[in-house]
Design a protein around this motif. Structure first.
Motif, mmCIF file in Angstrom:
data_model
loop_
_atom_site.group_PDB
_atom_site.id
_atom_site.type_symbol
_atom_site.label_atom_id
_atom_site.label_comp_id
_atom_site.label_asym_id
_atom_site.label_seq_id
_atom_site.Cartn_x
_atom_site.Cartn_y
_atom_site.Cartn_z
ATOM 1 N N GLU A 1 0.816 -1.214 0.000
ATOM 2 C CA GLU A 1 0.000 0.000 0.000
ATOM 3 C C GLU A 1 0.848 1.262 0.000
ATOM 4 O O GLU A 1 0.589 2.200 -0.771
ATOM 5 N N VAL A 2 1.858 1.302 0.853
ATOM 6 C CA VAL A 2 2.698 2.496 0.919
ATOM 7 C C VAL A 2 3.547 2.631 -0.342
ATOM 8 O O VAL A 2 3.910 3.737 -0.750
ATOM 9 N N HIS A 3 3.835 1.511 -0.976
ATOM 10 C CA HIS A 3 4.527 1.545 -2.267
ATOM 11 C C HIS A 3 3.687 2.264 -3.309
ATOM 12 O O HIS A 3 4.190 3.081 -4.091
ATOM 13 N N GLU A 4 2.386 2.016 -3.295
ATOM 14 C CA GLU A 4 1.487 2.694 -4.234
ATOM 15 C C GLU A 4 1.427 4.190 -3.931
ATOM 16 O O GLU A 4 1.331 5.016 -4.845
ATOM 17 N N GLN A 5 1.478 4.544 -2.652
ATOM 18 C CA GLN A 5 1.512 5.965 -2.288
ATOM 19 C C GLN A 5 2.767 6.630 -2.844
ATOM 20 O O GLN A 5 2.716 7.758 -3.339
ATOM 21 N N ALA A 6 3.897 5.919 -2.749
ATOM 22 C CA ALA A 6 5.153 6.472 -3.254
ATOM 23 C C ALA A 6 5.084 6.716 -4.753
ATOM 24 O O ALA A 6 5.614 7.703 -5.267
ATOM 25 N N GLU A 7 4.402 5.834 -5.464
ATOM 26 C CA GLU A 7 4.278 5.974 -6.914
ATOM 27 C C GLU A 7 3.523 7.236 -7.307
ATOM 28 O O GLU A 7 3.711 7.757 -8.395
ATOM 29 N N ASN A 8 2.662 7.714 -6.426
ATOM 30 C CA ASN A 8 1.776 8.832 -6.768
ATOM 31 C C ASN A 8 2.182 10.155 -6.143
ATOM 32 O O ASN A 8 1.389 11.101 -6.127
ATOM 33 N N THR A 9 3.408 10.252 -5.647
ATOM 34 C CA THR A 9 3.876 11.542 -5.156
ATOM 35 C C THR A 9 4.069 12.492 -6.338
ATOM 36 O O THR A 9 4.386 12.061 -7.454
ATOM 37 N N PRO A 10 3.870 13.806 -6.141
ATOM 38 C CA PRO A 10 4.084 14.766 -7.232
ATOM 39 C C PRO A 10 5.481 14.653 -7.834
ATOM 40 O O PRO A 10 5.645 14.785 -9.050
ATOM 41 N N PHE A 11 6.478 14.403 -6.990
ATOM 42 C CA PHE A 11 7.841 14.293 -7.492
ATOM 43 C C PHE A 11 7.956 13.152 -8.488
ATOM 44 O O PHE A 11 8.554 13.280 -9.554
ATOM 45 N N MET A 12 7.344 12.010 -8.154
ATOM 46 C CA MET A 12 7.388 10.873 -9.061
ATOM 47 C C MET A 12 6.597 11.145 -10.331
ATOM 48 O O MET A 12 7.043 10.828 -11.441
ATOM 49 N N GLU B 1 8.620 -1.157 10.292
ATOM 50 C CA GLU B 1 9.748 -0.263 10.033
ATOM 51 C C GLU B 1 9.983 -0.111 8.530
ATOM 52 O O GLU B 1 10.350 0.975 8.061
ATOM 53 N N ALA B 2 9.777 -1.179 7.779
ATOM 54 C CA ALA B 2 9.909 -1.091 6.321
ATOM 55 C C ALA B 2 8.886 -0.121 5.750
ATOM 56 O O ALA B 2 9.194 0.682 4.855
ATOM 57 N N LYS B 3 7.658 -0.174 6.271
ATOM 58 C CA LYS B 3 6.633 0.773 5.823
ATOM 59 C C LYS B 3 7.013 2.201 6.204
ATOM 60 O O LYS B 3 6.813 3.138 5.431
ATOM 61 N N LYS B 4 7.580 2.351 7.382
ATOM 62 C CA LYS B 4 8.018 3.674 7.819
ATOM 63 C C LYS B 4 9.120 4.198 6.906
ATOM 64 O O LYS B 4 9.164 5.399 6.591
ATOM 65 N N ALA B 5 10.018 3.324 6.455
ATOM 66 C CA ALA B 5 11.088 3.736 5.548
ATOM 67 C C ALA B 5 10.510 4.276 4.245
ATOM 68 O O ALA B 5 10.990 5.287 3.709
ATOM 69 N N PHE B 6 9.460 3.631 3.726
ATOM 70 C CA PHE B 6 8.809 4.123 2.512
ATOM 71 C C PHE B 6 8.187 5.492 2.751
ATOM 72 O O PHE B 6 8.290 6.395 1.915
ATOM 73 N N LEU B 7 7.530 5.655 3.891
ATOM 74 C CA LEU B 7 6.890 6.937 4.195
ATOM 75 C C LEU B 7 7.930 8.050 4.327
ATOM 76 O O LEU B 7 7.707 9.175 3.877
ATOM 77 N N LEU B 8 9.059 7.729 4.927
ATOM 78 C CA LEU B 8 10.131 8.720 5.045
ATOM 79 C C LEU B 8 10.662 9.104 3.671
ATOM 80 O O LEU B 8 10.982 10.270 3.408
ATOM 81 N N ASN B 9 10.747 8.127 2.772
ATOM 82 C CA ASN B 9 11.161 8.412 1.407
ATOM 83 C C ASN B 9 10.175 9.338 0.711
ATOM 84 O O ASN B 9 10.561 10.267 0.006
ATOM 85 N N ILE B 10 8.891 9.089 0.911
ATOM 86 C CA ILE B 10 7.858 9.938 0.308
ATOM 87 C C ILE B 10 8.019 11.376 0.785
ATOM 88 O O ILE B 10 7.947 12.329 0.003
#
Length: 295
Positions: A25-36, A204-213
């Motif tokens: 789920e958080v991977h999909e969020q990362a895909e849809n950031t304005p930067f991406m 923690e892996a999910k948190k790492a994705f959120l921090l990346n976002i």
């Protein structure tokens, strides 16, 4: 009964498989950031590439400091591969090329990047059993897309054929990426941890994705402000060639000043929309560990 069956199923699955499922789920969020999305549209500049490289330097410096702290700790030791994976030295080469010998005084560290760095340090010092979550999502994602991205970025950003500016994507210690990733996953899956610890690693892996976002949102804001101020055509800093002597952390060795190159990539990449789209997707896949889902 259902909860018991769920826990039994989780125990039977490898950690790497569970991590992939937990971060979907958080991977999909990362895909849809304005930067991406901007990268996918080909709206990428050399300035943005440099900003990302700088943030990656701070992130990997923190990660590798904590990895060294815990290299003999059984909760991390099995996945300790410094020669094959560590990126700090490569990022230092790239930053010297882009910013010059005084790059340490020039690169920005957005608040979101600092937050990511602080989390890594906290984990390494206080909860080292969670460090594998950060290492896995970063290194294996970078390794998955690194070689393809190196070739695309080299052409798109008009970087020298000798590889300056792209050391981050070159894993000289890995001769076969597929086999190495299999080895890494098997080592990670063999880490001894109870179900409660495994669940904390997944969180923690999910948190790492959120921090990346959050990092990419901050970089998007920096890039937007630069455009608003009228700096959207040419980068001001003249690119420099890579320092020959890699052992000098704070600049060139005495008597070996970095040679300036006359080639200056244009800020916006003069390539076809298709190639820009591929570069964008590959670059973001690497930096937010989207390659994790292609393994």
């Amino acid at each position: 009964m259902e909860t018991s069956q769920t826990h039994s199923s989780e125990r039977s699955k490898d950690l790497s498989e569970l991590m992939k499922e937990a971060t979907k789920e958080v991977h999909e969020q990362a895909e849809n950031t304005p930067f991406m999305r901007n990268f996918q549209k080909g709206q990428v500049s050399l300035h943005e590439f440099k900003l990302v490289t700088a943030s990656l330097y701070f992130i990997y410096s923190a990660l590798e400091e904590e990895i060294e702290r815990n290299k003999d700790n059984p909760v991390y030791a099995p996945v300790y591969f410094p020669a094959e994976l560590h990126r700090k030295a490569a990022l230092e080469e790239d930053l010297e090329y882009f910013y010059g010998s005084n790059w340490r005084g020039e690169i920005p560290c957005p608040e979101a990047t600092q937050k990511y760095v602080e989390r890594i340090h906290y984990v390494g010092k206080n909860q080292p059993e969670l460090l594998v979550a950060h290492a896995y999502t970063r290194y294996l994602g970078d390794l998955s897309g690194g070689q393809v991205l190196k070739k695309i970025a080299q052409k798109a950003l008009q970087l020298p054929a000798t590889g300056e500016g792209l050391a981050f994507f070159t894993f000289d210690g890995v001769s076969n990426a597929t086999k190495f990733k299999q080895l890494y996953r098997s080592r990670m899956n063999a880490l001894e941890m109870d179900l409660a610890t495994k669940e904390r690693v997944l969180e923690e892996a999910k948190k790492a994705f959120l921090l990346n976002i959050q990092v990419f949102e901050a970089l998007q804001e920096l890039a937007s402000k630069r455009q608003e101020n009228g700096h959207s055509v040419q980068p001001k800093a003249e690119l420099r060639t890579r320092n020959v002597n890699k052992s000098y952390e704070h600049g060139p060795a005495p008597g070996q000043e970095s040679k300036k190159t006359n080639r200056r990539p244009t800020d916006m990449m003069p390539i076809t929309p298709l190639v820009r789209w591929i570069l964008a997707l590959s670059f973001l896949a690497t930096t937010v560990a989207l390659g994790l889902f292609a393994m």
